[in-house]
Design a protein around this motif. Structure first.
Motif, PDB file in Angstrom:
ATOM      1  N   MET A   1       0.839  -1.203   0.000  1.00  0.00           N
ATOM      2  CA  MET A   1       0.000   0.000   0.000  1.00  0.00           C
ATOM      3  C   MET A   1       0.870   1.248   0.000  1.00  0.00           C
ATOM      4  O   MET A   1       2.067   1.185   0.233  1.00  0.00           O
ATOM      5  CB  MET A   1      -0.930   0.005   1.212  1.00  0.00           C
ATOM      6  N   SER A   2       0.235   2.341  -0.209  1.00  0.00           N
ATOM      7  CA  SER A   2       0.950   3.612  -0.314  1.00  0.00           C
ATOM      8  C   SER A   2       0.052   4.729   0.186  1.00  0.00           C
ATOM      9  O   SER A   2      -1.154   4.551   0.316  1.00  0.00           O
ATOM     10  CB  SER A   2       1.287   3.880  -1.779  1.00  0.00           C
ATOM     11  N   HIS A   3       0.629   5.838   0.461  1.00  0.00           N
ATOM     12  CA  HIS A   3      -0.141   7.039   0.705  1.00  0.00           C
ATOM     13  C   HIS A   3      -0.486   7.685  -0.646  1.00  0.00           C
ATOM     14  O   HIS A   3       0.104   7.350  -1.676  1.00  0.00           O
ATOM     15  CB  HIS A   3       0.655   8.015   1.571  1.00  0.00           C
ATOM     16  N   THR A   4      -1.426   8.626  -0.610  1.00  0.00           N
ATOM     17  CA  THR A   4      -1.925   9.273  -1.825  1.00  0.00           C
ATOM     18  C   THR A   4      -2.039  10.781  -1.583  1.00  0.00           C
ATOM     19  O   THR A   4      -2.505  11.192  -0.515  1.00  0.00           O
ATOM     20  CB  THR A   4      -3.351   8.749  -2.152  1.00  0.00           C
ATOM     21  N   THR A  36      -2.654  25.742  -8.748  1.00  0.00           N
ATOM     22  CA  THR A  36      -1.445  25.669  -7.933  1.00  0.00           C
ATOM     23  C   THR A  36      -0.575  24.523  -8.447  1.00  0.00           C
ATOM     24  O   THR A  36      -1.046  23.626  -9.155  1.00  0.00           O
ATOM     25  CB  THR A  36      -1.742  25.409  -6.443  1.00  0.00           C
ATOM     26  N   ASN A  37       0.710  24.576  -8.042  1.00  0.00           N
ATOM     27  CA  ASN A  37       1.549  23.403  -8.282  1.00  0.00           C
ATOM     28  C   ASN A  37       0.952  22.220  -7.529  1.00  0.00           C
ATOM     29  O   ASN A  37       0.206  22.382  -6.562  1.00  0.00           O
ATOM     30  CB  ASN A  37       2.971  23.665  -7.787  1.00  0.00           C
ATOM     31  N   TRP A  38       1.313  21.022  -7.934  1.00  0.00           N
ATOM     32  CA  TRP A  38       0.801  19.826  -7.257  1.00  0.00           C
ATOM     33  C   TRP A  38       1.875  18.744  -7.285  1.00  0.00           C
ATOM     34  O   TRP A  38       2.775  18.752  -8.128  1.00  0.00           O
ATOM     35  CB  TRP A  38      -0.496  19.346  -7.912  1.00  0.00           C
ATOM     36  N   TYR A  39       1.756  17.836  -6.347  1.00  0.00           N
ATOM     37  CA  TYR A  39       2.757  16.781  -6.181  1.00  0.00           C
ATOM     38  C   TYR A  39       2.075  15.428  -6.116  1.00  0.00           C
ATOM     39  O   TYR A  39       0.894  15.323  -5.800  1.00  0.00           O
ATOM     40  CB  TYR A  39       3.570  17.048  -4.902  1.00  0.00           C
ATOM     41  N   TRP A  40       2.840  14.395  -6.430  1.00  0.00           N
ATOM     42  CA  TRP A  40       2.264  13.047  -6.421  1.00  0.00           C
ATOM     43  C   TRP A  40       3.254  12.063  -5.789  1.00  0.00           C
ATOM     44  O   TRP A  40       4.465  12.289  -5.814  1.00  0.00           O
ATOM     45  CB  TRP A  40       1.889  12.603  -7.833  1.00  0.00           C
ATOM     46  N   ILE A  41       2.694  11.008  -5.240  1.00  0.00           N
ATOM     47  CA  ILE A  41       3.490   9.977  -4.562  1.00  0.00           C
ATOM     48  C   ILE A  41       3.652   8.770  -5.485  1.00  0.00           C
ATOM     49  O   ILE A  41       2.677   8.277  -6.054  1.00  0.00           O
ATOM     50  CB  ILE A  41       2.802   9.547  -3.248  1.00  0.00           C
ATOM     51  N   ASP A  42       4.883   8.297  -5.598  1.00  0.00           N
ATOM     52  CA  ASP A  42       5.152   7.075  -6.355  1.00  0.00           C
ATOM     53  C   ASP A  42       4.708   5.890  -5.494  1.00  0.00           C
ATOM     54  O   ASP A  42       5.354   5.536  -4.508  1.00  0.00           O
ATOM     55  CB  ASP A  42       6.654   7.011  -6.657  1.00  0.00           C
ATOM     56  N   PHE A  43       3.586   5.302  -5.864  1.00  0.00           N
ATOM     57  CA  PHE A  43       3.006   4.223  -5.057  1.00  0.00           C
ATOM     58  C   PHE A  43       3.975   3.062  -4.856  1.00  0.00           C
ATOM     59  O   PHE A  43       3.946   2.385  -3.838  1.00  0.00           O
ATOM     60  CB  PHE A  43       1.727   3.691  -5.723  1.00  0.00           C
ATOM     61  N   ALA A  45       7.127   3.151  -4.401  1.00  0.00           N
ATOM     62  CA  ALA A  45       8.288   3.450  -3.551  1.00  0.00           C
ATOM     63  C   ALA A  45       7.910   3.879  -2.133  1.00  0.00           C
ATOM     64  O   ALA A  45       8.738   3.816  -1.226  1.00  0.00           O
ATOM     65  CB  ALA A  45       9.125   4.546  -4.210  1.00  0.00           C
ATOM     66  N   CYS A  46       6.687   4.317  -1.927  1.00  0.00           N
ATOM     67  CA  CYS A  46       6.246   4.797  -0.608  1.00  0.00           C
ATOM     68  C   CYS A  46       6.322   3.675   0.421  1.00  0.00           C
ATOM     69  O   CYS A  46       5.921   2.542   0.160  1.00  0.00           O
ATOM     70  CB  CYS A  46       4.805   5.300  -0.737  1.00  0.00           C
ATOM     71  N   ILE A  47       6.840   4.013   1.614  1.00  0.00           N
ATOM     72  CA  ILE A  47       6.963   3.004   2.686  1.00  0.00           C
ATOM     73  C   ILE A  47       5.926   3.214   3.800  1.00  0.00           C
ATOM     74  O   ILE A  47       6.053   2.642   4.886  1.00  0.00           O
ATOM     75  CB  ILE A  47       8.388   3.003   3.286  1.00  0.00           C
ATOM     76  N   ASP A  48       4.923   4.066   3.540  1.00  0.00           N
ATOM     77  CA  ASP A  48       3.800   4.232   4.479  1.00  0.00           C
ATOM     78  C   ASP A  48       4.208   4.739   5.858  1.00  0.00           C
ATOM     79  O   ASP A  48       3.631   4.329   6.872  1.00  0.00           O
ATOM     80  CB  ASP A  48       3.040   2.900   4.639  1.00  0.00           C
ATOM     81  N   CYS A  49       5.152   5.641   5.897  1.00  0.00           N
ATOM     82  CA  CYS A  49       5.625   6.124   7.211  1.00  0.00           C
ATOM     83  C   CYS A  49       4.767   7.246   7.784  1.00  0.00           C
ATOM     84  O   CYS A  49       4.852   7.562   8.964  1.00  0.00           O
ATOM     85  CB  CYS A  49       7.068   6.597   7.090  1.00  0.00           C
ATOM     86  N   SER A  50       3.967   7.898   6.941  1.00  0.00           N
ATOM     87  CA  SER A  50       3.053   8.988   7.347  1.00  0.00           C
ATOM     88  C   SER A  50       3.729  10.297   7.749  1.00  0.00           C
ATOM     89  O   SER A  50       3.063  11.217   8.248  1.00  0.00           O
ATOM     90  CB  SER A  50       2.114   8.552   8.481  1.00  0.00           C
ATOM     91  N   ILE A  51       5.021  10.410   7.537  1.00  0.00           N
ATOM     92  CA  ILE A  51       5.693  11.673   7.862  1.00  0.00           C
ATOM     93  C   ILE A  51       5.119  12.810   7.011  1.00  0.00           C
ATOM     94  O   ILE A  51       4.925  13.927   7.493  1.00  0.00           O
ATOM     95  CB  ILE A  51       7.214  11.533   7.654  1.00  0.00           C
ATOM     96  N   CYS A  52       4.796  12.538   5.771  1.00  0.00           N
ATOM     97  CA  CYS A  52       4.236  13.575   4.892  1.00  0.00           C
ATOM     98  C   CYS A  52       2.919  14.110   5.447  1.00  0.00           C
ATOM     99  O   CYS A  52       2.655  15.309   5.370  1.00  0.00           O
ATOM    100  CB  CYS A  52       4.054  13.031   3.487  1.00  0.00           C
ATOM    101  N   VAL A  53       2.110  13.238   6.000  1.00  0.00           N
ATOM    102  CA  VAL A  53       0.828  13.673   6.570  1.00  0.00           C
ATOM    103  C   VAL A  53       1.066  14.645   7.716  1.00  0.00           C
ATOM    104  O   VAL A  53       0.364  15.642   7.872  1.00  0.00           O
ATOM    105  CB  VAL A  53       0.021  12.450   7.074  1.00  0.00           C
ATOM    106  N   GLN A  54       2.081  14.367   8.501  1.00  0.00           N
ATOM    107  CA  GLN A  54       2.369  15.201   9.676  1.00  0.00           C
ATOM    108  C   GLN A  54       2.839  16.606   9.278  1.00  0.00           C
ATOM    109  O   GLN A  54       2.594  17.567  10.005  1.00  0.00           O
ATOM    110  CB  GLN A  54       3.430  14.524  10.547  1.00  0.00           C
TER     111      GLN A  54
END
Ligand code: SF4
Ligand code: SF4
Length: 74
Positions: A1-4, A36-43, A45-54
């Motif tokens: 799984m990955s974050h989105t 606006t600019n926008w960013y995306w997560i490479d599903f 490669a993501c390790i589901d650490c949730s640091i981005c959410v924080q």
């Protein structure tokens, strides 16, 4: 799984990019529907650490699950 990252909720301030430990967040081309600019997560490669959410200033822009219909990737 990955974050989105929900493409249309991202405001393009790349706090998540700098915080991600595996550098799997990338800038999308052009602007989103809010212009606006926008960013995306490479599903893959993501390790589901949730640091981005924080660190994301926009509540709800990053989901802790894989939702390919909500995230553009190029
Ligand atoms: S959950 Fe972790 S690895 Fe995945 S995009 Fe966010 S910071 Fe990067
Ligand atoms: S921190 Fe949030 S608003 Fe900023 S680029 Fe990342 S997902 Fe988008």
């Amino acid at each position: 799984m990955s974050h989105t990252i929900e493409t249309e909720k991202c405001i393009g301030v790349p706090e998540c990019v700098e915080a991600c430990p595996v550098a799997c967040i990338h800038q999308g081309k052009g602007k989103n529907n809010n212009n606006t600019n926008w960013y995306w997560i490479d599903f893959s490669a993501c390790i589901d650490c949730s640091i981005c959410v924080q660190v994301c200033p926009t509540q709800g822009a990053i989901l802790d699950r894989e939702e390919p219909t909500l995230q553009k990737s190029s």
